[in-house]
Motif scaffolding. Sequence first.
Motif, PDB file in Angstrom:
ATOM      1  N   THR A 147      30.403  29.935 -53.505  1.00 55.28           N
ATOM      2  CA  THR A 147      30.963  29.021 -54.603  1.00 55.28           C
ATOM      3  C   THR A 147      29.758  27.553 -55.319  1.00 55.28           C
ATOM      4  O   THR A 147      29.577  27.594 -54.394  1.00 55.28           O
ATOM      5  N   GLU A 148      30.074  27.739 -56.358  1.00 55.01           N
ATOM      6  CA  GLU A 148      28.497  26.983 -56.846  1.00 55.01           C
ATOM      7  C   GLU A 148      29.128  25.439 -57.081  1.00 55.01           C
ATOM      8  O   GLU A 148      29.895  25.166 -57.799  1.00 55.01           O
ATOM      9  N   LEU A 149      29.049  24.251 -56.530  1.00 55.74           N
ATOM     10  CA  LEU A 149      29.804  23.261 -56.281  1.00 55.74           C
ATOM     11  C   LEU A 149      29.496  22.388 -57.551  1.00 55.74           C
ATOM     12  O   LEU A 149      27.955  22.666 -58.233  1.00 55.74           O
ATOM     13  N   PRO A 150      28.966  20.878 -57.415  1.00 51.20           N
ATOM     14  CA  PRO A 150      29.129  20.269 -59.038  1.00 51.20           C
ATOM     15  C   PRO A 150      27.610  19.944 -59.037  1.00 51.20           C
ATOM     16  O   PRO A 150      27.260  19.681 -57.146  1.00 51.20           O
ATOM     17  N   VAL A 151      26.035  19.704 -59.405  1.00 49.36           N
ATOM     18  CA  VAL A 151      25.241  19.181 -59.575  1.00 49.36           C
ATOM     19  C   VAL A 151      24.733  18.223 -58.160  1.00 49.36           C
ATOM     20  O   VAL A 151      25.741  17.577 -58.062  1.00 49.36           O
ATOM     21  N   LEU A 152      24.161  18.127 -57.244  1.00 44.87           N
ATOM     22  CA  LEU A 152      24.252  16.522 -56.235  1.00 44.87           C
ATOM     23  C   LEU A 152      23.550  15.589 -57.121  1.00 44.87           C
ATOM     24  O   LEU A 152      23.956  14.412 -57.353  1.00 44.87           O
ATOM     25  N   LEU A 153      22.169  15.908 -57.279  1.00 43.93           N
ATOM     26  CA  LEU A 153      21.006  14.819 -57.856  1.00 43.93           C
ATOM     27  C   LEU A 153      20.384  15.528 -58.486  1.00 43.93           C
ATOM     28  O   LEU A 153      20.199  16.676 -58.798  1.00 43.93           O
ATOM     29  N   THR A 154      19.724  14.813 -59.301  1.00 44.63           N
ATOM     30  CA  THR A 154      18.787  15.081 -60.236  1.00 44.63           C
ATOM     31  C   THR A 154      17.921  14.626 -60.223  1.00 44.63           C
ATOM     32  O   THR A 154      17.808  13.120 -60.316  1.00 44.63           O
ATOM     33  N   ASP A 155      17.055  14.682 -61.270  1.00 40.67           N
ATOM     34  CA  ASP A 155      15.436  13.488 -60.995  1.00 40.67           C
ATOM     35  C   ASP A 155      15.603  12.888 -61.888  1.00 40.67           C
ATOM     36  O   ASP A 155      14.661  11.771 -62.543  1.00 40.67           O
ATOM     37  N   HIS A 156      16.343  12.490 -63.623  1.00 39.78           N
ATOM     38  CA  HIS A 156      16.806  12.455 -64.224  1.00 39.78           C
ATOM     39  C   HIS A 156      17.952  11.080 -64.039  1.00 39.78           C
ATOM     40  O   HIS A 156      18.594  10.448 -64.919  1.00 39.78           O
ATOM     41  N   ASN A 157      18.611  11.459 -63.359  1.00 34.70           N
ATOM     42  CA  ASN A 157      19.604  10.256 -62.764  1.00 34.70           C
ATOM     43  C   ASN A 157      19.076   8.559 -62.822  1.00 34.70           C
ATOM     44  O   ASN A 157      18.431   8.413 -62.838  1.00 34.70           O
ATOM     45  N   ALA A 158      20.650   7.791 -62.339  1.00 39.96           N
ATOM     46  CA  ALA A 158      19.968   6.620 -62.174  1.00 39.96           C
ATOM     47  C   ALA A 158      19.205   5.823 -61.089  1.00 39.96           C
ATOM     48  O   ALA A 158      18.621   4.964 -61.306  1.00 39.96           O
ATOM     49  N   ASP A 159      19.261   6.961 -60.181  1.00 45.18           N
ATOM     50  CA  ASP A 159      18.902   6.547 -58.443  1.00 45.18           C
ATOM     51  C   ASP A 159      16.634   6.643 -58.742  1.00 45.18           C
ATOM     52  O   ASP A 159      16.551   6.611 -58.038  1.00 45.18           O
ATOM     53  N   PHE A 160      16.596   7.982 -59.414  1.00 41.70           N
ATOM     54  CA  PHE A 160      15.445   8.470 -59.392  1.00 41.70           C
ATOM     55  C   PHE A 160      14.837   9.275 -60.836  1.00 41.70           C
ATOM     56  O   PHE A 160      13.559   9.622 -60.387  1.00 41.70           O
ATOM     57  N   LEU A 161      15.073   8.400 -61.750  1.00 46.66           N
ATOM     58  CA  LEU A 161      14.377   8.533 -63.027  1.00 46.66           C
ATOM     59  C   LEU A 161      13.119   8.108 -62.878  1.00 46.66           C
ATOM     60  O   LEU A 161      12.932   6.848 -62.213  1.00 46.66           O
ATOM     61  N   LEU A 162      11.996   9.116 -63.181  1.00 46.37           N
ATOM     62  CA  LEU A 162      10.562   8.299 -63.806  1.00 46.37           C
ATOM     63  C   LEU A 162      10.170   7.815 -61.473  1.00 46.37           C
ATOM     64  O   LEU A 162       9.123   7.245 -60.942  1.00 46.37           O
ATOM     65  N   ARG A 163      10.741   8.582 -60.754  1.00 44.81           N
ATOM     66  CA  ARG A 163      10.916   7.929 -59.357  1.00 44.81           C
ATOM     67  C   ARG A 163      10.565   9.562 -58.397  1.00 44.81           C
ATOM     68  O   ARG A 163      11.412   9.803 -57.710  1.00 44.81           O
ATOM     69  N   ALA A 164       9.793  10.838 -59.038  1.00 45.75           N
ATOM     70  CA  ALA A 164       9.939  11.958 -58.296  1.00 45.75           C
ATOM     71  C   ALA A 164       9.738  12.205 -56.796  1.00 45.75           C
ATOM     72  O   ALA A 164      10.692  13.519 -56.671  1.00 45.75           O
ATOM     73  N   GLU A 165       8.987  11.205 -55.884  1.00 44.10           N
ATOM     74  CA  GLU A 165       9.139  11.510 -54.022  1.00 44.10           C
ATOM     75  C   GLU A 165      10.115  10.840 -54.159  1.00 44.10           C
ATOM     76  O   GLU A 165      10.614  11.583 -53.367  1.00 44.10           O
ATOM     77  N   ALA A 166      11.006  10.564 -54.547  1.00 44.45           N
ATOM     78  CA  ALA A 166      11.839  10.038 -54.179  1.00 44.45           C
ATOM     79  C   ALA A 166      13.077  10.945 -54.013  1.00 44.45           C
ATOM     80  O   ALA A 166      13.499  11.334 -53.311  1.00 44.45           O
ATOM     81  N   PHE A 167      12.905  11.320 -54.996  1.00 41.72           N
ATOM     82  CA  PHE A 167      13.890  12.896 -55.543  1.00 41.72           C
ATOM     83  C   PHE A 167      13.242  13.733 -54.469  1.00 41.72           C
ATOM     84  O   PHE A 167      14.773  13.921 -54.145  1.00 41.72           O
ATOM     85  N   ASP A 168      12.564  13.953 -54.011  1.00 39.31           N
ATOM     86  CA  ASP A 168      11.804  15.325 -53.148  1.00 39.31           C
ATOM     87  C   ASP A 168      12.133  14.790 -51.774  1.00 39.31           C
ATOM     88  O   ASP A 168      12.719  15.865 -50.928  1.00 39.31           O
ATOM     89  N   ARG A 169      12.435  13.363 -51.733  1.00 42.23           N
ATOM     90  CA  ARG A 169      12.437  12.915 -50.413  1.00 42.23           C
ATOM     91  C   ARG A 169      13.710  13.159 -49.986  1.00 42.23           C
ATOM     92  O   ARG A 169      14.605  13.182 -48.767  1.00 42.23           O
ATOM     93  N   ALA A 170      14.448  12.320 -50.984  1.00 45.46           N
ATOM     94  CA  ALA A 170      16.008  12.838 -50.942  1.00 45.46           C
ATOM     95  C   ALA A 170      16.723  13.789 -50.699  1.00 45.46           C
ATOM     96  O   ALA A 170      17.820  14.125 -49.632  1.00 45.46           O
TER      97      ALA A 170
END
Length: 186
Positions: A147-170
């Motif tokens: 089963t596919e669960l909902p998307v957890l994180l995206t690189d364009h949400n309020a936590d990672f917009l313009l912060r690609a390195e932070a998305f990769d670390r998370a």
Amino acid sequence: MPLPFLTAAGVSDADDDGDEVLAHPDHDRWRRPYRPGPWRVAIAALLLLLSAFMLLATMIVAFAGGWRGAAVCLVAALAVVGSAVQTLRMGVWVSRTGMRRVGFLSARTVAWSEIADFRTVQQPVRWLGLPRTVQGQALTVSGRGGTELPVLLTDHNADFLLRAEAFDRAADTLAAWADAYRPVPA
């Protein structure tokens, strides 16, 4: 000259080697494995600013003698404060028992034993949670039964917009938590 700072746990960051992903001493508490992004904090700050004006209006209406109007203003201001707090709580939280995805109105907890794997995929993602979609990266989770669960994180949400390195670390940190606590299939 780097200056060491104390963290919330009272530990100095001067001796932090950065190699240990699960560096928290208490793995039974729910914690977010990444920092809230600047967009999320800015949205919450604007909501708190709006609530301050609403509370000022509540006080003015109460001094004018309109108790019913003051009560309505107070309830609306408290709803905006609650929205700001909930906006800051939104995201993915982890503990020894599993992973919790907290949304604005709901939360879903999944045990580590129910998770098969994490994948970072290129797909259309929502920009800051709005209906507009852009091409970006998303961290998806598949369950044990396929089963596919909902998307957890995206690189364009309020936590990672313009912060690609932070998305990769998370994404790496969430995978490390899963590897540490997911039972090995026999």
